[in-house]
Scaffold this motif. Structure first.
Motif, mmCIF file in Angstrom:
data_model
loop_
_atom_site.group_PDB
_atom_site.id
_atom_site.type_symbol
_atom_site.label_atom_id
_atom_site.label_comp_id
_atom_site.label_asym_id
_atom_site.label_seq_id
_atom_site.Cartn_x
_atom_site.Cartn_y
_atom_site.Cartn_z
ATOM 1 N N PHE A 53 -3.170 23.959 -1.195
ATOM 2 C CA PHE A 53 -1.998 24.510 -0.542
ATOM 3 C C PHE A 53 -1.988 26.040 -0.581
ATOM 4 N N ASN A 54 -1.226 26.598 0.337
ATOM 5 C CA ASN A 54 -1.071 28.043 0.469
ATOM 6 C C ASN A 54 -0.763 28.662 -0.898
ATOM 7 N N GLY A 55 -1.579 29.640 -1.323
ATOM 8 C CA GLY A 55 -1.367 30.311 -2.596
ATOM 9 C C GLY A 55 -2.263 29.828 -3.718
ATOM 10 N N VAL A 109 -5.347 41.699 -10.146
ATOM 11 C CA VAL A 109 -4.801 42.927 -9.567
ATOM 12 C C VAL A 109 -3.795 42.511 -8.496
ATOM 13 N N LEU A 110 -2.624 43.134 -8.516
ATOM 14 C CA LEU A 110 -1.573 42.831 -7.543
ATOM 15 C C LEU A 110 -1.216 44.103 -6.779
ATOM 16 N N ALA A 111 -1.001 43.979 -5.493
ATOM 17 C CA ALA A 111 -0.594 45.125 -4.675
ATOM 18 C C ALA A 111 0.317 44.617 -3.562
ATOM 19 N N PRO A 112 1.189 45.473 -3.043
ATOM 20 C CA PRO A 112 2.148 45.003 -2.033
ATOM 21 C C PRO A 112 1.669 45.070 -0.591
ATOM 22 N N MET A 113 0.563 45.825 -0.321
ATOM 23 C CA MET A 113 0.160 46.022 1.065
ATOM 24 C C MET A 113 -1.340 45.768 1.237
ATOM 25 N N TYR A 114 -1.719 45.275 2.424
ATOM 26 C CA TYR A 114 -3.122 44.969 2.699
ATOM 27 C C TYR A 114 -3.898 46.190 3.175
ATOM 28 N N ARG A 115 -3.281 47.017 4.000
ATOM 29 C CA ARG A 115 -3.979 48.150 4.599
ATOM 30 C C ARG A 115 -3.852 49.396 3.744
ATOM 31 N N GLY A 122 -4.959 49.705 -0.529
ATOM 32 C CA GLY A 122 -4.489 48.393 -0.108
ATOM 33 C C GLY A 122 -5.320 47.251 -0.668
ATOM 34 N N ILE A 123 -4.822 46.046 -0.498
ATOM 35 C CA ILE A 123 -5.471 44.834 -1.016
ATOM 36 C C ILE A 123 -6.888 44.695 -0.481
ATOM 37 N N ASP A 124 -7.087 44.974 0.797
ATOM 38 C CA ASP A 124 -8.410 44.801 1.409
ATOM 39 C C ASP A 124 -9.460 45.670 0.725
ATOM 40 N N ASN A 125 -9.152 46.951 0.554
ATOM 41 C CA ASN A 125 -10.105 47.867 -0.095
ATOM 42 C C ASN A 125 -10.318 47.524 -1.561
ATOM 43 N N LEU A 126 -9.254 47.135 -2.238
ATOM 44 C CA LEU A 126 -9.369 46.758 -3.648
ATOM 45 C C LEU A 126 -10.269 45.534 -3.815
ATOM 46 N N ASN A 127 -10.160 44.592 -2.902
ATOM 47 C CA ASN A 127 -11.004 43.393 -2.982
ATOM 48 C C ASN A 127 -12.480 43.714 -2.780
ATOM 49 N N VAL A 128 -12.774 44.612 -1.861
ATOM 50 C CA VAL A 128 -14.174 44.999 -1.637
ATOM 51 C C VAL A 128 -14.751 45.603 -2.913
ATOM 52 N N MET A 129 -13.987 46.509 -3.525
ATOM 53 C CA MET A 129 -14.455 47.154 -4.752
ATOM 54 C C MET A 129 -14.592 46.156 -5.897
ATOM 55 N N HIS A 154 -10.504 36.777 -0.192
ATOM 56 C CA HIS A 154 -10.796 37.128 -1.581
ATOM 57 C C HIS A 154 -9.498 37.279 -2.375
ATOM 58 N N ALA A 155 -9.579 36.956 -3.669
ATOM 59 C CA ALA A 155 -8.375 36.942 -4.500
ATOM 60 C C ALA A 155 -8.507 37.794 -5.750
ATOM 61 N N TYR A 156 -9.518 38.681 -5.806
ATOM 62 C CA TYR A 156 -9.595 39.590 -6.951
ATOM 63 C C TYR A 156 -8.314 40.426 -7.004
ATOM 64 N N CYS A 157 -7.855 40.818 -5.828
ATOM 65 C CA CYS A 157 -6.540 41.436 -5.670
ATOM 66 C C CYS A 157 -5.772 40.603 -4.659
ATOM 67 N N CYS A 158 -4.520 40.299 -4.942
ATOM 68 C CA CYS A 158 -3.727 39.550 -3.962
ATOM 69 C C CYS A 158 -2.347 40.170 -3.852
ATOM 70 N N SER A 159 -1.599 39.757 -2.861
ATOM 71 C CA SER A 159 -0.254 40.300 -2.666
ATOM 72 C C SER A 159 0.681 39.759 -3.742
ATOM 73 N N ILE A 160 1.737 40.487 -3.989
ATOM 74 C CA ILE A 160 2.723 40.059 -4.988
ATOM 75 C C ILE A 160 3.409 38.781 -4.528
#
Length: 805
Positions: free
Chosen positions: A636-638, A579-585, A589-596, A680-686
């Protein structure tokens, strides 16, 4: 007030624990976080044990010495009662025998008992206080060498001074961790520097921004137009623009306007523009800024652009390659390769392979499905054929290294490169020997060893890393730079690939024909439509490999959950579904998507280990994302990995909770305080997904993302999908994003500098135009700044329930 009276007053006013060091359980030399067990001698806490654990930020403390720790007692859910230290003091002995024992201890190297006795006999029981107050008093000690006297004073000042500094910093509102950072930077000069120039903290201390320093400056009575305040504002804005917006420079007028606005936010005075101009000149003279024409640069960015251009020119000035292999020999080898690999290269692909082998440097660009990977493999295979060298790394050794170097900015992109070519590939950082604290092991004085370098995903490479890579290359290397110019630019400053292409000074092949289209990939068709700023009229029509589920923001979590659950039921693993999303909040947002998604893919199970860190719960089996470079572990980062083990403090000798993450078999261990390095990386930023491909990409798009939605962001997200793409959200939001380019182009001068070095003219560089006249002295221009400046106004449908179709 005498030292003992001051200490007694502290003990009356604050909670404390006094004790003798027994064992250091943990000590981090970088940030000085420590966990220490002491034998308790005195406390005003309700605590009856004979030993106690104290935690906080302080240097490694010495065995068998007594310390007084100030802070508070807290009950840790796993470790029990711990005393959290805000500041501390070493107890100075007051008896003659105690002082002799102290001065002859391990802290003072080379000071024996006899020397210690001489000091006490001469200076009395107040010896330590007297030395700290006046180091020259040590000249009274008979036969005490000057170097020993200096060492005694500096050791006392360091250890006693730290305690006083930590107390003072605490009173200024700094926490223990940032206080220790400040002390590590300034040592005994800490308080003097802060009182004289609090704005220096902005330059020197990571984690202290302009506003925090400005608040401190106000407390210390520093005027609104003070030179240090103006300088700090200039440096802060330039750094923010490079890190947040990717700019390499700002125009002087823009910088002055924005600094004025920043300084007047919390000011009772009008900030005078000519004062800002003057301080920009001062910063330039001090080497903290570079002023060229009407542009102001942070030095590292200015010299990175210049260095990159110089090294590109150096490599391009090599011997001509055209005559090495006659065209007939090239065509014969190419035909043999096509027969062996059972492929038929298109004319543009043949052109790319030939140019790559016959020139010192090549730019190869193209969108998804245009055959970049096929060309890379062809270049590698034909290089080996024409040069008569083996492509089996086992045939080489350190004295005769493998001549072909394949690199990418991220570990996942390097892995894809290795899989497509069958050859080893590494990150750029690893190739250059980056080790974090000490920097890179390769540079001008120690170039890398190789004959052919292929760099993939160049759009992700910022100007700092590009400069470091090119200055580490030998003269006789061939370089192929591969990337997609329509993807997001690098997270760091600059736009290296875009500028190299725009300059038109390097041999370039643009692959435009879509070869995977014949396989029926509507995802690739969609990507190329978006690249042109178009959204197909049938975007909501279900295709074999993509679909669009219409929903609003409040429904995003439910839709993503149902699609993910159905994909899981079809046999796809959590690694396959991204799952990809552009915003964390925000609600979507990414944070809520990861919890779910964690609840869906890795719910709590009786007996499954987990560890809480802040608001996040990590479990064995979680999919996680690395957030910082960790070169010592080759992570490394990513990079994405999986939590394979969790160890609790009572189970290991370090007495700490630990998490072990496997990154494709490469394991890295994190103590609890290091867990801010992963998420968590179930959802991460683009942005974090760049350089990767996933079998299934689920991409929510809603209007609440509007601030982030851009054509290149959506294009990058869509091109991460290898087999199936499920878009969900609001069609209007997707349409607006596709039609919206970047709000502002990154301000760089790499293209202009390339033209200067290569002597090319007539190519549009998109620079501000001025009338030809007398040369402008920009120092004079700055001082003549307008005082009113700134004052003007399978099918994806298989993953869905019937009700969703």
């Amino acid at each position: 007030m005498k030292q003992q009276e001051t200490l007694d007053l502290f003990k009356e006013q604050q909670k404390f624990m006094k004790g003798t060091h027994l064992v250091t359980i943990f000590h981090n030399e970088q940030n000085l976080y420590s966990v220490v067990r002491i034998r308790l001698e005195e406390t005003n806490e309700e605590y009856s044990e004979k030993e106690a654990v104290v935690t906080g930020y302080f240097p490694r403390i010495h065995e068998n010495e007594t310390y007084i720790f100030f802070g508070s007692l807290k009950d840790h859910p796993k470790f029990g009662l711990q005393f959290h230290v805000e500041h501390f003091r070493k107890e100075i002995p007051h008896s003659k025998q105690g002082i002799i024992q102290y001065l002859s201890g391990d802290l003072f190297k080379g000071i024996g008992k006899k020397t210690a006795e001489k000091i006490v006999d001469t200076l009395g029981e107040g010896a330590i206080s007297k030395i700290i107050a006046n180091p020259d008093i040590l000249k009274e000690i008979p036969k005490l060498p000057e170097d020993k006297a200096k060492e005694i004073y500096e050791t006392l000042r360091e250890h006693q001074g730290l305690e006083q500094i930590m107390i003072s910093l605490s009173q200024l509102g700094f926490g223990p961790q940032i206080s220790m950072k400040i002390y590590q930077a300034y040592k005994e000069e800490t308080l003097s520097i802060i009182q004289k120039s609090p704005y220096k903290l902005v330059e020197d201390i990571e984690g202290i921004g302009f506003r925090r320093a400005d608040e401190l400056g106000g407390q210390l009575g520093i005027s609104d137009n003070h030179p240090d305040r103006i300088k700090a504002g200039c440096l802060y804005l330039l750094e923010q623009d490079s890190l947040q917006d990717g700019h390499v420079y700002l125009h002087t007028t823009d910088l002055i306007e924005r600094v004025k606005h920043l300084l007047e936010e919390n000011s009772n005075e009008r900030i005078i523009e000519t004062n800002i101009s003057q301080e920009i000149i001062c910063l330039t003279e001090e080497g903290k800024l570079v002023l060229e024409d009407d542009r102001v640069y942070v030095p590292s960015l200015y010299y990175s652009e210049k260095g990159l251009v110089t090294n590109i020119k150096r490599i391009m000035d090599q011997m001509e390659y055209e005559d090495i292999f006659p065209e007939s020999e090239f065509l014969l080898a190419l035909g043999s390769l096509e027969e062996r690999l059972n492929v038929q290269y298109a004319s543009s692909q043949k052109d790319a392979i030939q140019k790559a082998l016959m020139t010192p440097m090549l730019l190869l660009t193209g969108g998804p499905g245009t055959g970049k990977t096929t060309v890379i493999k062809g270049i590698v295979e034909l290089y080996g054929e024409l040069h008569g060298c083996s492509l089996d790394p086992k045939d080489y050794n350190p004295e005769n290294p493998f001549p072909i170097l394949l690199v990418a900015p991220t570990g996942r992109a390097a892995k894809r490169m290795a899989e497509s070519t069958g050859l080893p590939a590494v990150t750029i950082h690893r190739l250059l020997g980056w080790n974090g604290v000490e920097g890179f092991s390769h540079g001008e004085d120690n170039p890398i060893n190789g004959k052919l370098l292929i760099v993939d995903e160049v759009s992700m490479v910022d100007i700092w890393l590009a400069n470091q890579l090119f200055k580490s290359l030998p003269d006789s290397i061939q370089v192929i730079l591969v990337g997609d110019e329509d993807q997001l630019p690098s997270v760091g400053p600059g736009q290296v690939l875009k500028d190299l292409l725009a300059s038109e000074v390097l041999p370039t092949v643009r692959l435009t024909d879509i070869y995977r289209q014949s396989e029926g990939s509507s995802i690739i068709e969609l990507a190329h439509d978006i690249k042109k700023g178009n959204l197909p009229l049938d975007i909501s029509k279900p295709m074999a490999d993509r679909s669009f589920i219409k929903c609003n923001q409040s429904q995003i979590l439910d839709v993503v959950k149902q699609v993910s659950a159905n994909a899981k039921s079809k046999g796809f693993s959590v690694k396959d579904i991204q799952v990809l999303a552009p915003m964390y909040r925000g609600a979507a947002g990414i944070d809520n998507l990861n919890v779910m998604l964690q609840e869906l893919f890795n719910p709590p199970v009786n007996g499954k280990r987990e560890l809480k860190y802040g608001d996040i719960i990590y479990r064995r089996g979680d999919k996680v994302l690395q957030l910082v470079n960790q070169p010592e572990n080759n992570v490394f980062n990513g990079d994405m990995g999986e939590i394979v083990s969790i160890f609790y403090a009572k189970e290991n000798t370090e007495k700490q909770d630990m998490v072990v993450v496997s990154f494709d078999g490469n394991e890295a261990t994190y103590t609890k305080q290091d867990l801010n390095q992963i998420t968590h990386a179930y959802c991460c930023s683009i942005h974090k997904s760049q350089g990767s491909e996933f079998p299934i990409v689920i991409l929510p798009i809603v209007k609440s993302y509007y601030r982030m939605l851009r054509k290149n962001l959506i294009y990058t997200a869509i091109t991460r999908s290898k087999d199936f793409l499920i878009l969900c959200g609001e069609e209007e939001a997707l349409k607006q994003g596709v039609q919206r380019g970047q709000d502002s182009l990154r301000q760089t001068t790499l293209c202009e500098k390339l033209h200067e070095h290569f002597g090319q003219t007539g190519v549009e560089v998109n620079l501000p135009v001025t009338e030809i006249g007398e040369p402008i002295n920009y120092y004079d221009m700055l001082l003549r700044t307008d005082p009113n400046i700134g004052m003007e106004n399978l099918s994806p449908y298989d993953f869905m329930d019937e009700s969703e179709r």
